[in-house]
Motif scaffolding. Structure first.
Motif, mmCIF file in Angstrom:
data_model
loop_
_atom_site.group_PDB
_atom_site.id
_atom_site.type_symbol
_atom_site.label_atom_id
_atom_site.label_comp_id
_atom_site.label_asym_id
_atom_site.label_seq_id
_atom_site.Cartn_x
_atom_site.Cartn_y
_atom_site.Cartn_z
ATOM 1 N N HIS A 160 -8.800 -8.996 -3.421
ATOM 2 C CA HIS A 160 -8.543 -8.198 -2.226
ATOM 3 C C HIS A 160 -9.814 -7.908 -1.434
ATOM 4 C CE1 HIS A 160 -4.446 -6.419 -3.722
ATOM 5 N NE2 HIS A 160 -4.464 -7.736 -3.642
ATOM 6 N N ASP A 161 -10.962 -8.203 -2.031
ATOM 7 C CA ASP A 161 -12.250 -7.979 -1.371
ATOM 8 C C ASP A 161 -12.816 -9.326 -0.912
ATOM 9 O OD1 ASP A 161 -15.303 -7.876 -1.378
ATOM 10 O OD2 ASP A 161 -14.829 -5.739 -1.560
ATOM 11 N N ARG A 162 -13.125 -9.442 0.375
ATOM 12 C CA ARG A 162 -13.566 -10.728 0.924
ATOM 13 C C ARG A 162 -14.866 -11.208 0.281
ATOM 14 N NH1 ARG A 162 -11.609 -14.012 5.229
ATOM 15 N NH2 ARG A 162 -12.733 -15.951 4.944
ATOM 16 N N LYS A 163 -15.813 -10.289 0.041
ATOM 17 C CA LYS A 163 -17.081 -10.687 -0.565
ATOM 18 C C LYS A 163 -16.877 -11.189 -1.996
ATOM 19 C CE LYS A 163 -20.171 -7.752 2.155
ATOM 20 N NZ LYS A 163 -21.180 -6.643 2.115
ATOM 21 N N LEU A 164 -16.011 -10.494 -2.730
ATOM 22 C CA LEU A 164 -15.729 -10.933 -4.096
ATOM 23 C C LEU A 164 -14.995 -12.264 -4.108
ATOM 24 C CD1 LEU A 164 -14.682 -7.555 -5.777
ATOM 25 C CD2 LEU A 164 -16.874 -8.757 -5.961
ATOM 26 N N PHE A 165 -14.107 -12.453 -3.122
ATOM 27 C CA PHE A 165 -13.411 -13.730 -2.996
ATOM 28 C C PHE A 165 -14.411 -14.864 -2.800
ATOM 29 C CE2 PHE A 165 -12.015 -16.967 0.046
ATOM 30 C CZ PHE A 165 -10.947 -17.536 -0.627
ATOM 31 N N GLU A 166 -15.350 -14.676 -1.886
ATOM 32 C CA GLU A 166 -16.334 -15.726 -1.604
ATOM 33 C C GLU A 166 -17.224 -15.981 -2.810
ATOM 34 O OE1 GLU A 166 -16.291 -17.642 0.858
ATOM 35 O OE2 GLU A 166 -14.965 -16.603 2.256
ATOM 36 N N PRO A 191 -4.425 -6.255 4.483
ATOM 37 C CA PRO A 191 -4.179 -4.818 4.354
ATOM 38 C C PRO A 191 -3.383 -4.236 5.520
ATOM 39 C CG PRO A 191 -6.456 -5.237 4.995
ATOM 40 C CD PRO A 191 -5.859 -6.566 4.648
ATOM 41 N N ASP A 192 -3.310 -4.994 6.616
ATOM 42 C CA ASP A 192 -2.578 -4.502 7.784
ATOM 43 C C ASP A 192 -1.064 -4.713 7.655
ATOM 44 O OD1 ASP A 192 -3.369 -7.267 7.897
ATOM 45 O OD2 ASP A 192 -2.505 -7.363 9.914
ATOM 46 N N ILE A 193 -0.656 -5.487 6.650
ATOM 47 C CA ILE A 193 0.770 -5.744 6.445
ATOM 48 C C ILE A 193 1.257 -4.927 5.252
ATOM 49 C CG2 ILE A 193 2.516 -7.477 5.900
ATOM 50 C CD1 ILE A 193 0.764 -9.562 7.219
ATOM 51 N N PRO A 194 2.202 -4.024 5.445
ATOM 52 C CA PRO A 194 2.690 -3.210 4.326
ATOM 53 C C PRO A 194 3.310 -4.091 3.247
ATOM 54 C CG PRO A 194 3.455 -2.341 6.436
ATOM 55 C CD PRO A 194 2.865 -3.692 6.717
ATOM 56 N N PRO A 195 3.101 -3.750 1.984
ATOM 57 C CA PRO A 195 3.714 -4.538 0.900
ATOM 58 C C PRO A 195 5.227 -4.441 0.950
ATOM 59 C CG PRO A 195 2.767 -2.525 0.034
ATOM 60 C CD PRO A 195 2.320 -2.608 1.452
ATOM 61 N N PHE A 196 5.877 -5.528 0.556
ATOM 62 C CA PHE A 196 7.346 -5.578 0.565
ATOM 63 C C PHE A 196 7.910 -4.669 -0.512
ATOM 64 C CE2 PHE A 196 11.225 -7.424 -1.276
ATOM 65 C CZ PHE A 196 12.060 -7.358 -0.162
ATOM 66 N N ILE A 197 8.894 -3.876 -0.146
ATOM 67 C CA ILE A 197 9.650 -3.074 -1.101
ATOM 68 C C ILE A 197 11.126 -3.401 -0.907
ATOM 69 C CG2 ILE A 197 10.365 -0.745 -1.744
ATOM 70 C CD1 ILE A 197 7.609 0.239 -1.137
ATOM 71 N N GLY A 198 11.779 -3.838 -1.955
ATOM 72 C CA GLY A 198 13.173 -4.227 -1.858
ATOM 73 C C GLY A 198 13.503 -5.297 -2.876
ATOM 74 N N PHE A 199 14.636 -5.935 -2.704
ATOM 75 C CA PHE A 199 15.125 -6.926 -3.667
ATOM 76 C C PHE A 199 14.965 -8.333 -3.100
ATOM 77 C CE2 PHE A 199 18.423 -9.453 -5.792
ATOM 78 C CZ PHE A 199 18.137 -9.160 -7.116
ATOM 79 N N ASN A 200 14.353 -9.224 -3.884
ATOM 80 C CA ASN A 200 14.178 -10.617 -3.473
ATOM 81 C C ASN A 200 13.958 -11.476 -4.703
ATOM 82 O OD1 ASN A 200 13.667 -12.790 -1.473
ATOM 83 N ND2 ASN A 200 11.595 -12.713 -2.300
ATOM 84 N N ASP A 201 14.612 -12.631 -4.720
ATOM 85 C CA ASP A 201 14.423 -13.613 -5.796
ATOM 86 C C ASP A 201 14.637 -12.976 -7.173
ATOM 87 O OD1 ASP A 201 13.944 -16.144 -6.808
ATOM 88 O OD2 ASP A 201 11.765 -15.874 -6.876
ATOM 89 N N ASN A 202 15.693 -12.183 -7.282
ATOM 90 C CA ASN A 202 16.098 -11.539 -8.531
ATOM 91 C C ASN A 202 15.043 -10.578 -9.082
ATOM 92 O OD1 ASN A 202 18.345 -11.242 -10.190
ATOM 93 N ND2 ASN A 202 17.473 -12.526 -11.801
ATOM 94 N N GLU A 203 14.201 -10.046 -8.193
ATOM 95 C CA GLU A 203 13.222 -9.039 -8.576
ATOM 96 C C GLU A 203 13.297 -7.864 -7.609
ATOM 97 O OE1 GLU A 203 9.429 -11.094 -10.772
ATOM 98 O OE2 GLU A 203 9.459 -11.115 -8.584
ATOM 99 N N LEU A 204 13.128 -6.659 -8.142
ATOM 100 C CA LEU A 204 13.089 -5.461 -7.320
ATOM 101 C C LEU A 204 11.645 -5.009 -7.199
ATOM 102 C CD1 LEU A 204 14.595 -3.186 -5.813
ATOM 103 C CD2 LEU A 204 14.704 -1.958 -8.006
ATOM 104 N N SER A 205 11.117 -5.021 -5.966
ATOM 105 C CA SER A 205 9.765 -4.525 -5.713
ATOM 106 C C SER A 205 9.866 -3.045 -5.365
ATOM 107 C CB SER A 205 9.122 -5.301 -4.559
ATOM 108 O OG SER A 205 8.949 -6.658 -4.902
ATOM 109 N N LEU A 206 9.074 -2.229 -6.053
ATOM 110 C CA LEU A 206 9.167 -0.791 -5.850
ATOM 111 C C LEU A 206 7.809 -0.121 -6.009
ATOM 112 C CD1 LEU A 206 9.134 0.245 -9.049
ATOM 113 C CD2 LEU A 206 11.484 -0.526 -8.928
ATOM 114 N N ASP A 207 7.725 1.102 -5.545
ATOM 115 C CA ASP A 207 6.498 1.883 -5.638
ATOM 116 C C ASP A 207 6.204 2.201 -7.098
ATOM 117 O OD1 ASP A 207 4.491 3.857 -5.582
ATOM 118 O OD2 ASP A 207 5.209 4.664 -3.680
ATOM 119 N N MET A 208 4.992 1.878 -7.551
ATOM 120 C CA MET A 208 4.623 2.126 -8.942
ATOM 121 C C MET A 208 4.626 3.617 -9.274
ATOM 122 S SD MET A 208 1.311 0.597 -10.952
ATOM 123 C CE MET A 208 1.681 -1.109 -10.534
#
Length: 389
Positions: free
Chosen positions: A306-312, A342-359
């Motif tokens: 998630h960190d550009r410097k660490l990615f590089e 970071p400007d795109i909110p993470p998906f929360i909901g049901f997709n591909d037989n998985e439920l994405s939710l707030d930890m």
């Protein structure tokens, strides 16, 4: 009769270990045991805890005179267990004792089953989070027979790998028959666990020895990550350095395979690569046409940053290692892209037989509490036998 031994090795994280054991012992089941292997500098907290509980299902192995390596602490547990099946979790994890019911029902459907695994849940303990996090809950509930040859391709050929092979069969957040572990000990090095990175070492050996593999889609355990966990080394660069230094200082063998120039500090893909290569070299296994898949997994390891410097920095490190290993032409399979938005909110909901939710659902304060909340939303284990009859 003890059907399942739940093994928890721990070192200096007594609070987390007690949290897991405390919840496990609330179960009314009497067909499992918990074997807690304390490798801490101070034996008193867990000794007092075990004395207060005085539950015959709990067995505490006290610290030795000297600090044990992670491998040695895992190793000493197996002879102290009495279960027909054996499973390991970390001290900041959780495993549902109702796994006993899954084993019982699965054995009826697949009498020769000797390796079982299940869907996974992930939980970062609240004090280790720096921001809200989203987690995924698999929603399937079927028992699925898995072909051994398919798992061999997944593990040794890195087929369809993410940043790691998709082969989950082993004692860590899985369960294997005691006979499999004994066969591992007699077939290979005279030990249950040989490499310092014990979970993937066991996966390699279980895959070679076991014959019948079953996957239960429903999650039965939680991978936890507390602030002091090894998992945090995969999420935090500063933590990674500290974790690696301690790991090397306390280990009782080597990590790196020969002629495999990927520093383990690069990330999870490099680390697992050394485990698999070490096993292949130990056993004289030579295979071809896996290298590109591994290199692509290295790219995916970079893309998890998630960190550009660490990615590089990680990209540069992997690139250098790949050139040293197979030459510049091998870089054709290495094309990591920085994907974090970071400007795109993470998906929360049901997709591909998985439920994405707030930890943070339900303000769960521990891995056990987190599992308890999600358990209410998953297929009831006690209905499994009825579904299969």
């Amino acid at each position: 009769m003890t059907l399942l031994s739940i093994c928890i090795p721990t070192r200096n994280r007594q609070i987390y270990a007690m949290s897991a054991v405390r919840e496990l012992l609330t179960s009314q089941r009497q067909d499992f045991e918990v074997v807690l292997a304390d490798n801490s500098d101070d034996a008193a907290p867990l000794a007092q805890f075990a004395k207060e509980y005085a539950d015959p299902r709990l067995k505490l192995l006290p610290p030795q005179d000297e600090v044990l390596s992670m491998r040695a602490n895992w190793e000493r547990i197996v002879p102290e267990t009495s279960g027909e099946w054996i499973s390991y979790i970390g001290d900041d994890d959780y495993l549902d004792p109702e796994l006993c019911e899954v084993i019982r029902v699965s054995k009826k459907s697949v009498p020769n089953m000797d390796a079982l695994t299940w869907g996974r849940l992930y939980f970062v303990w609240p004090e280790a989070r720096t921001a809200p996090e989203v987690t995924k809950m698999p929603n399937g509930s079927h028992l699925i027979g898995i072909k051994k040859e398919d798992m061999i391709r997944k593990l040794f050929f890195w087929e369809d790998a993410s940043d790691r092979p998709k082969c989950p069969f082993g004692v860590y957040h899985g369960a294997v028959k005691r006979t499999v572990l004994e066969d591992i000990r007699t077939t290979f090095s005279g030990q249950y666990f040989s490499h310092q990175i014990v979970d993937y070492d066991n996966i390699c050996r279980t895959l070679m020895v076991a014959s019948s593999f079953v996957y239960f889609e429903r999650p039965m355990s939680v991978f936890g990550a507390c602030k002091a966990s090894n998992t945090m080394g995969l999420r935090d660069a500063k933590a990674a350095k500290t974790v690696t230094e301690i790991f090397r200082r306390e280990m009782d063998g080597t990590i790196e395979a020969s002629n495999f120039p990927f520093p383990i500090e690069l990330g999870i893909t490099a680390q697992i690569g050394h485990v698999i290569e070490s096993f292949k070299q130990e056993q004289g296994i030579e295979i071809n046409a896996w290298e590109d898949n591994f290199i692509k997994a290295c790219a995916r390891n970079c893309e998890s940053q998630h960190d550009r410097k660490l990615f590089e920095a990680q990209k540069h490190g992997y690139r250098k290692a790949i050139i040293e290993w197979k030459g510049k032409d091998a870089l054709s399979a290495f094309d990591p892209k920085y994907k974090y938005r970071p400007d795109i909110p993470p998906f929360i909901g049901f997709n591909d037989n998985e439920l994405s939710l707030d930890m943070g659902i339900g303000d769960a304060a521990s891995a056990a509490e987190f599992y308890g909340i999600l358990d209410t939303m998953m297929f009831p284990v006690h209905l499994l036998e009825g579904r299969l009859s």
